[in-house]
Design a protein around this motif. Structure first.
Motif, PDB file in Angstrom:
ATOM      1  N   ARG A 189      76.495 109.247  62.395  1.00  0.00           N
ATOM      2  CA  ARG A 189      75.713 108.846  63.561  1.00  0.00           C
ATOM      3  C   ARG A 189      75.522 109.980  64.552  1.00  0.00           C
ATOM      4  O   ARG A 189      74.916 109.806  65.583  1.00  0.00           O
ATOM      5  CB  ARG A 189      76.390 107.661  64.257  1.00  0.00           C
TER       6      ARG A 189
ATOM      7  N   GLY B 245      75.358 107.878  68.316  1.00  0.00           N
ATOM      8  CA  GLY B 245      74.016 107.508  67.894  1.00  0.00           C
ATOM      9  C   GLY B 245      72.940 107.938  68.871  1.00  0.00           C
ATOM     10  O   GLY B 245      73.211 108.288  70.011  1.00  0.00           O
TER      11      GLY B 245
ATOM     12  N   GLU C 121      69.259 103.336  69.715  1.00  0.00           N
ATOM     13  CA  GLU C 121      70.047 102.665  68.692  1.00  0.00           C
ATOM     14  C   GLU C 121      71.141 101.837  69.354  1.00  0.00           C
ATOM     15  O   GLU C 121      71.531 102.100  70.494  1.00  0.00           O
ATOM     16  CB  GLU C 121      70.689 103.683  67.748  1.00  0.00           C
TER      17      GLU C 121
END
Length: 204
Positions: free
Chosen positions: A1, A92, A96
């Motif tokens: 991520r 992330g 997101e």
């Protein structure tokens, strides 16, 4: 991520001028000698936070060299080196679930071959910070210092640039295990304090 992938494409635009050497930034009549460079790069992560990188730069400046009969000077070069991501957010991209605008702080250094006052060897050092925009894009400020030696004119040429860099995650990093199949890998859940074996830790 993480907000950078295993393979990343980069583009940047830097505005500035030569601060040392025969083509240096100084007044030429009433006009300052200024210009800029566009850079295109490709980096591949070996082991976090280290990546190998190739960089191509092209551009020019309004001041010509003393030995030149042109109205300006152009610069083109290709170099190879490494990029170090000292801070690389792992929650992330912005947009997101659980992501944010934090991206990564990096420094890169390269050696290469350039055409400026003629064919020269060069070393560049760049620092920048890429802000997460939306997967797979990051954008942020950068500063680059380029030193060129050799060539037709005496002394080293030093170019200082400041501008904007954009990064595109071409190949994401391998995903970790996601035992509960909720979209967050187990290591990420442990950092957040949620249960990696339960898709809905707080039963909401």
């Amino acid at each position: 991520r993480a907000d950078s992938g295993r393979l990343n494409l980069h583009s940047d635009f830097g505005f500035g001028g030569a601060v040392a050497g025969p083509g240096s930034f100084q007044r030429a009549g009433d006009e300052r000698s200024i210009g800029g460079l566009v850079g295109l790069g490709l980096d591949y992560e070996l082991v976090p936070p280290i990546a190998i990188e190739m960089l191509f730069m092209a551009g020019g400046f309004t001041k010509a060299f003393p030995t030149s009969d042109r109205t300006g000077s152009s610069l083109v070069g290709i170099s190879f080196g490494a990029r170090f991501r000292f801070l690389d957010d792992d929650l992330g991209y912005l947009g997101e679930h659980g992501g944010n605008a934090r991206g990564n702080l990096y420094a890169s250094a390269h050696i290469g071959l350039y055409s400026f006052d003629s064919i020269q060897y060069g070393f560049d050092f760049t620092v920048g910070y890429e802000l997460s925009v939306h997967r797979p894009v990051s954008v942020g400020p950068m500063v680059r210092l380029l030193t060129l030696v050799g060539g037709s004119n005496e002394g080293a040429d030093v170019v200082l640039l400041a501008g904007v860099s954009a990064s595109l995650e071409a190949i994401p990093r391998p995903a970790g295990d996601d035992t509960d199949h909720d979209g967050l890998d187990d290591d990420d859940e442990r950092r957040r304090g949620t249960n990696p074996r339960e898709a809905d830790t707080d039963t909401d």
